[in-house]
Design an enzyme around this catalytic site. Sequence first.
Site, PDB file in Angstrom:
ATOM      1  N   HIS A 323       0.852  -1.197   0.000  1.00  0.00           N
ATOM      2  CA  HIS A 323       0.000   0.000   0.000  1.00  0.00           C
ATOM      3  C   HIS A 323       0.882   1.239   0.000  1.00  0.00           C
ATOM      4  O   HIS A 323       1.895   1.296   0.695  1.00  0.00           O
ATOM      5  CB  HIS A 323      -0.884  -0.017   1.252  1.00  0.00           C
ATOM      6  CG  HIS A 323      -1.705   1.229   1.435  1.00  0.00           C
ATOM      7  ND1 HIS A 323      -1.491   2.127   2.468  1.00  0.00           N
ATOM      8  CD2 HIS A 323      -2.742   1.722   0.720  1.00  0.00           C
ATOM      9  CE1 HIS A 323      -2.366   3.108   2.378  1.00  0.00           C
ATOM     10  NE2 HIS A 323      -3.130   2.899   1.332  1.00  0.00           N
ATOM     11  N   ASN A 324       0.511   2.255  -0.805  1.00  0.00           N
ATOM     12  CA  ASN A 324       1.306   3.496  -0.883  1.00  0.00           C
ATOM     13  C   ASN A 324       2.797   3.166  -0.988  1.00  0.00           C
ATOM     14  O   ASN A 324       3.616   3.651  -0.195  1.00  0.00           O
ATOM     15  CB  ASN A 324       1.044   4.377   0.336  1.00  0.00           C
ATOM     16  CG  ASN A 324      -0.321   5.047   0.280  1.00  0.00           C
ATOM     17  OD1 ASN A 324      -1.017   4.993  -0.723  1.00  0.00           O
ATOM     18  ND2 ASN A 324      -0.716   5.678   1.375  1.00  0.00           N
ATOM     19  N   GLU A 353       1.458  -0.032  -5.452  1.00  0.00           N
ATOM     20  CA  GLU A 353       0.470   1.023  -5.680  1.00  0.00           C
ATOM     21  C   GLU A 353       1.142   2.321  -6.111  1.00  0.00           C
ATOM     22  O   GLU A 353       2.215   2.693  -5.607  1.00  0.00           O
ATOM     23  CB  GLU A 353      -0.337   1.269  -4.401  1.00  0.00           C
ATOM     24  CG  GLU A 353      -1.450   2.286  -4.594  1.00  0.00           C
ATOM     25  CD  GLU A 353      -2.219   2.571  -3.321  1.00  0.00           C
ATOM     26  OE1 GLU A 353      -3.350   3.073  -3.422  1.00  0.00           O
ATOM     27  OE2 GLU A 353      -1.695   2.303  -2.216  1.00  0.00           O
ATOM     28  N   ASP A 355       0.006   6.413  -6.775  1.00  0.00           N
ATOM     29  CA  ASP A 355      -0.985   7.496  -6.746  1.00  0.00           C
ATOM     30  C   ASP A 355      -0.506   8.605  -7.680  1.00  0.00           C
ATOM     31  O   ASP A 355       0.530   9.232  -7.419  1.00  0.00           O
ATOM     32  CB  ASP A 355      -1.125   8.054  -5.328  1.00  0.00           C
ATOM     33  CG  ASP A 355      -1.811   7.082  -4.391  1.00  0.00           C
ATOM     34  OD1 ASP A 355      -2.324   6.064  -4.879  1.00  0.00           O
ATOM     35  OD2 ASP A 355      -1.821   7.340  -3.172  1.00  0.00           O
ATOM     36  N   HIS A 368       1.392  11.301  -2.046  1.00  0.00           N
ATOM     37  CA  HIS A 368       0.147  11.144  -1.305  1.00  0.00           C
ATOM     38  C   HIS A 368      -0.585  12.470  -1.370  1.00  0.00           C
ATOM     39  O   HIS A 368      -0.225  13.415  -0.672  1.00  0.00           O
ATOM     40  CB  HIS A 368       0.436  10.737   0.137  1.00  0.00           C
ATOM     41  CG  HIS A 368      -0.693  10.025   0.794  1.00  0.00           C
ATOM     42  ND1 HIS A 368      -1.123  10.323   2.070  1.00  0.00           N
ATOM     43  CD2 HIS A 368      -1.506   9.037   0.365  1.00  0.00           C
ATOM     44  CE1 HIS A 368      -2.134   9.541   2.398  1.00  0.00           C
ATOM     45  NE2 HIS A 368      -2.381   8.754   1.372  1.00  0.00           N
ATOM     46  N   GLU A 402      -3.694   4.573  -8.971  1.00  0.00           N
ATOM     47  CA  GLU A 402      -4.817   5.423  -8.567  1.00  0.00           C
ATOM     48  C   GLU A 402      -4.658   6.752  -9.277  1.00  0.00           C
ATOM     49  O   GLU A 402      -3.716   7.498  -9.029  1.00  0.00           O
ATOM     50  CB  GLU A 402      -4.800   5.610  -7.050  1.00  0.00           C
ATOM     51  CG  GLU A 402      -5.967   6.427  -6.524  1.00  0.00           C
ATOM     52  CD  GLU A 402      -5.906   6.574  -5.032  1.00  0.00           C
ATOM     53  OE1 GLU A 402      -5.690   7.706  -4.569  1.00  0.00           O
ATOM     54  OE2 GLU A 402      -6.053   5.566  -4.330  1.00  0.00           O
TER      55      GLU A 402
END
Length: 779
Positions: A323-324, A353, A355, A368, A402
């Site tokens: 995650h992240n 992941e 973003d 983030h 994302e």
Amino acid sequence: MHPVEVLFGRRAEGLRALIGMSLCSGIQGDDNLQSMLVGTVMRKIKSRTWKKQRYFKLQEDCMTIWYKSKKAGNTHSTFSVGDVEAIREGHQSEVLLSIADEFPADRCFTLVFRGRRGNLDLVAESAEEAQSWIKGMKKLIENLENMGEREKLDQWIGDWFKKADKNNDGRMNFKEVQDLLKMMNVDMNEHHAHRLFTMADKSQSGSLEDDEFVLFYKMLTQREDVLRVFQVYTADGQKLSQSDLEDFLREEQLEGGDIQKHAKQLIERYEPSDTAKVLNAMTFDGFLMYLGSAEGSIFNPQRRGVFQDMGQPLSHYFISSSHNTYLMEDQLRGQSSVEGYIRALNRGCRCVEVDCWDGANGEPIVYHGHTLTSKILFKDVVTAVGNYAFKVSEYPVILSIENHCSVEQQRVMAQHLNHILGDKLLKSTLDGKAPIGLPSPEVSRLTHPVTFVKILILFFTHSAAQTLQRELCDCWSASIAHKNRKLLVIFYFFSSFFSLFPQKSKQRLSKELSDCVVYCKSVHFSSFKHSRIHSKFYEVVSFTESKARKHLREAGESKFVHHNSRQLTRVYPTGFRTDSSNFNPQEMWNAGCQIVALNFQTAGDGMDLNDGLFSQNGRCGYVLKPDFMKEAEKRFDPETPQQRDHYQPIILTIQVISGQQLPKVNIKEGSIVDPLVRVEIHGVPMDQAKQETRYIENNGFNPVWYDTLRFTIHTPELAMVRFVVEDYDKTSKNDFVGQYTLPLSCMQQGYRHIHLLSKDGTSIPPSSLFVHIRFTELE
């Protein structure tokens, strides 16, 4: 025969033969190592503006690198060769890429350390000097990796001798020995310590030198616990005949197969005495070497390689997921770095992941969103993934994107994905036909000479209010790839409150990205009933941990398990975990969730369990779920495991016998560890349990417990076992000493050593536990 000779089966070797000899073998003929011993001035680079000269030198033990600043007086730093995991040549770090216009690639290299320690980026004065250090370091690392267990222990003994020999005269007086004992976590009665010292001082010189110190160490580390086992099976008290060893393997280790052949192999592999080998026998020394080896460890060697069926649908596997991934620290102000992707992939992670947000000069960035975390370029992330996706595992990597970008920068994203990944990016179904089910990790190996990884795009529209609460509306899409170097990219389309798109606009996704959609479609989750009736195999849902728990409570775990037998589910940490902490992944694995995404940058229980689960099956990042979780027509309920077919609970009995050379956790002078061992069972709710041994006061060197712990395991297929060693403190929280986590299905029975890991998941040799393991069926 002297008791020490019985215990060790050979005469003590000279200390000079121990210190550094294994690592320094062949040094006379190696110009690179000779140059490193002389030393070199290089630039240590921390950023584009922080570039300072340091003098680097290999120490004579060939195990330690020493470096200092010319302006820093006597202050210096050191690190061990054993701490270095890899060497990257050229501009293969963000820091070195940032100064690529100033220093050519052939003068640059990066030392990558184990665990979560930062890299060391260096620039040599010439390409020749850079190559000298690169080749020299690689040789030292290779020598270290090729060391046998005895050589590693001898190296460890030599290191302690050097630390204790304060005046560097090559000998140790009794005061230095006393200081050494405290450094080694031993609080020994002075009279007893002096008695051992006198016994070892054969020359009666009042100090220990060379082989006298080795004799002292070996008396100090007498393994009475192992000797007790040895003497049960030896007929003459000196050695195990092959027949004796076969009895031990059969009766204690509960081994099957060709025991006679295996006993011969063990003698050949671990017995140091040629005389014993001729007699087809094993001395105590060989027996100790076997028990301390990988074959004698608690982890079954047959489970280390890829042993599972890799031809089943992707929904039938647990998948190691991050995650992240770009974050190195917390979620609010932490550093973003491509190093996060490299480290995760090198740990076997198969789902990372990204973003994505609009950046300057038309280049998408990764960070983030709406926080103070630093920003990195999307194209640098894709480059890192392309370079490191398949170095550890050949099975598919899922690139979970994302998206918060405008259509214009989405086109740039598509260009980078296609240009950088090339043939690694899957752009059509594997056989060119409409898919009828999710592919397996390995299916394309059989259908295509070259396997591709696929980008799948998920498009899901949210209201502005929904987008402000990521817990309630995380959209994503998945695409599958497989062996033979395939990259699977999952694409999130996330409509942001700050989106540049009008709410009613249908052109939220560029055609270039939408053309990549294959296999999976992101959908809003209504209910398990709706999903059971209406959903298709290619539809994917994503939940925060809190949302997933809500569904577990309201609908029941059996419905979640049933859903996950047919479709993929991703679970990720709630947005309130601003410190990048992790939830316990076991709860989601119990429900059959495949992609349980954790913050890989954060050590702790969650990552210990993740590392433990994926330590099997070749560390390939895919673990096959138990049969009862894959069969859609059957309803496994983790809350009532006794209702499933073929239910057979077991009793797990663990006798915690002893510990060896536990690390110090308190740097205060004179502080000694008071160790206890806690065994934790993680699994279905009925199996969750923990028990502890008593603590041993002031002995972290060779504590002995002989404490027996018993657990009833109702679903052994899902159970994880975590061994934790702590320093007991009656007034405050216990300090962490070491841990080891593995699936119960990978445990070997009998007398086994557990080689402890640090909080970061790296090895801390020679620290270990000695245990006896037994499974029995519950009547």
